[in-house]
Scaffold this motif. Structure first.
Motif, PDB file in Angstrom:
ATOM      1  N   MET A   1       5.449  10.261  -2.867  1.00 21.02           N
ATOM      2  CA  MET A   1       4.503   8.647  -2.037  1.00 21.02           C
ATOM      3  C   MET A   1       4.859   8.764  -1.028  1.00 21.02           C
ATOM      4  O   MET A   1       6.170   8.219  -1.355  1.00 21.02           O
ATOM      5  CB  MET A   1       4.717   8.655  -3.480  1.00 21.02           C
ATOM      6  N   TRP A   2       4.141   7.057  -0.065  1.00 22.07           N
ATOM      7  CA  TRP A   2       4.924   6.636   1.083  1.00 22.07           C
ATOM      8  C   TRP A   2       4.058   5.551   1.176  1.00 22.07           C
ATOM      9  O   TRP A   2       2.806   5.181   1.152  1.00 22.07           O
ATOM     10  CB  TRP A   2       4.321   7.542   2.051  1.00 22.07           C
TER      11      TRP A   2
ATOM     12  N   GLU B   1       4.638   4.786 -11.710  1.00 20.89           N
ATOM     13  CA  GLU B   1       3.329   4.698 -12.788  1.00 20.89           C
ATOM     14  C   GLU B   1       2.435   4.992 -12.709  1.00 20.89           C
ATOM     15  O   GLU B   1       1.993   6.121 -13.336  1.00 20.89           O
ATOM     16  CB  GLU B   1       3.231   3.403 -13.169  1.00 20.89           C
ATOM     17  N   ILE B   2       1.752   5.391 -11.343  1.00 22.99           N
ATOM     18  CA  ILE B   2       0.111   6.156 -11.175  1.00 22.99           C
ATOM     19  C   ILE B   2       0.468   7.052  -9.924  1.00 22.99           C
ATOM     20  O   ILE B   2       0.099   8.372 -10.729  1.00 22.99           O
ATOM     21  CB  ILE B   2      -0.538   4.695  -9.353  1.00 22.99           C
ATOM     22  N   ALA B   3       1.982   7.218  -9.715  1.00 16.11           N
ATOM     23  CA  ALA B   3       1.965   8.650  -9.305  1.00 16.11           C
ATOM     24  C   ALA B   3       2.455   9.700 -10.513  1.00 16.11           C
ATOM     25  O   ALA B   3       1.829  10.984 -10.652  1.00 16.11           O
ATOM     26  CB  ALA B   3       2.974   8.715  -8.035  1.00 16.11           C
TER      27      ALA B   3
ATOM     28  N   GLU C   1       6.925  -1.078  -5.399  1.00 13.02           N
ATOM     29  CA  GLU C   1       6.596   0.358  -5.520  1.00 13.02           C
ATOM     30  C   GLU C   1       7.103   0.516  -7.411  1.00 13.02           C
ATOM     31  O   GLU C   1       6.482   2.232  -8.119  1.00 13.02           O
ATOM     32  CB  GLU C   1       8.551   0.728  -5.719  1.00 13.02           C
ATOM     33  N   GLU C   2       7.537  -0.070  -8.190  1.00 10.44           N
ATOM     34  CA  GLU C   2       7.094   0.348 -10.345  1.00 10.44           C
ATOM     35  C   GLU C   2       5.800   1.202 -10.467  1.00 10.44           C
ATOM     36  O   GLU C   2       5.553   1.519 -10.969  1.00 10.44           O
ATOM     37  CB  GLU C   2       7.754  -0.046 -10.766  1.00 10.44           C
TER      38      GLU C   2
ATOM     39  N   LYS D   1       0.823  -1.019  -0.088  1.00 11.41           N
ATOM     40  CA  LYS D   1       0.315  -0.568  -0.468  1.00 11.41           C
ATOM     41  C   LYS D   1       1.032   1.379  -0.025  1.00 11.41           C
ATOM     42  O   LYS D   1       1.796   1.459   0.602  1.00 11.41           O
ATOM     43  CB  LYS D   1      -1.169   0.016   1.032  1.00 11.41           C
ATOM     44  N   TYR D   2       0.616   2.528  -0.251  1.00  8.31           N
ATOM     45  CA  TYR D   2       0.992   3.599  -0.827  1.00  8.31           C
ATOM     46  C   TYR D   2      -0.068   5.023  -0.743  1.00  8.31           C
ATOM     47  O   TYR D   2      -0.828   4.851  -1.316  1.00  8.31           O
ATOM     48  CB  TYR D   2       1.978   3.974  -2.181  1.00  8.31           C
ATOM     49  N   LEU D   3       0.705   5.525   0.353  1.00  4.53           N
ATOM     50  CA  LEU D   3      -0.353   6.601   0.036  1.00  4.53           C
ATOM     51  C   LEU D   3       0.338   7.789  -0.346  1.00  4.53           C
ATOM     52  O   LEU D   3       1.549   7.949  -0.944  1.00  4.53           O
ATOM     53  CB  LEU D   3       0.412   7.698   1.777  1.00  4.53           C
TER      54      LEU D   3
END
Length: 121
Positions: A108-109, A92-94, A87-88, A2-4
């Motif tokens: 991105m955290w 990509e989403i970020a 993370e890749e 999960k990423y915030l």
């Protein structure tokens, strides 16, 4: 994992957009969110009300002040949480977040999860 994703904006830039430009950006963000919901990767997304509080320890006392803690031209205006394979994909989403093209930014955290300290996620 999960990423915030913390979405940063600049009030001068946002307030300087015309109604059509702003409506277009909102439509783009709505489409971005819908695509991530459809893929199952978007877990949560919310805008933030600009009324942050800073809670800190100072000299043994807990002190609450108006936030954010630091002075900045940019502010955290919203966030979203994704769950992706790695993370890749998160990067990509970020990179594809529509607000970045309009003078915004994104932090991105990675989120710890319950088993983070033991190495299990």
């Amino acid at each position: 994992m999960k990423y915030l994703m913390l979405i940063y904006g600049n009030e001068e830039i946002w307030n300087g957009q015309g109604p059509e430009e702003l409506a277009k950006l909102i439509d783009e963000v709505d489409g971005f969110n819908e695509a991530l919901r459809a893929s199952g990767e978007l877990l949560e997304s919310e805008g933030l009300i600009p009324r942050a509080r800073s809670v800190r320890s100072k000299g043994g006392d807990v002190v609450i002040t108006d936030g954010p803690y630091i002075e900045a031209k940019e502010f955290v205006g919203s966030y979203f949480v994704v769950e992706v394979d790695g993370e890749e994909r998160a990067l990509e989403i970020a990179r594809s977040y529509p607000g970045i093209r309009h003078g915004g930014g994104l932090e991105m955290w990675p989120l710890m999860g319950r088993g983070w300290a033991s190495g299990a996620e």
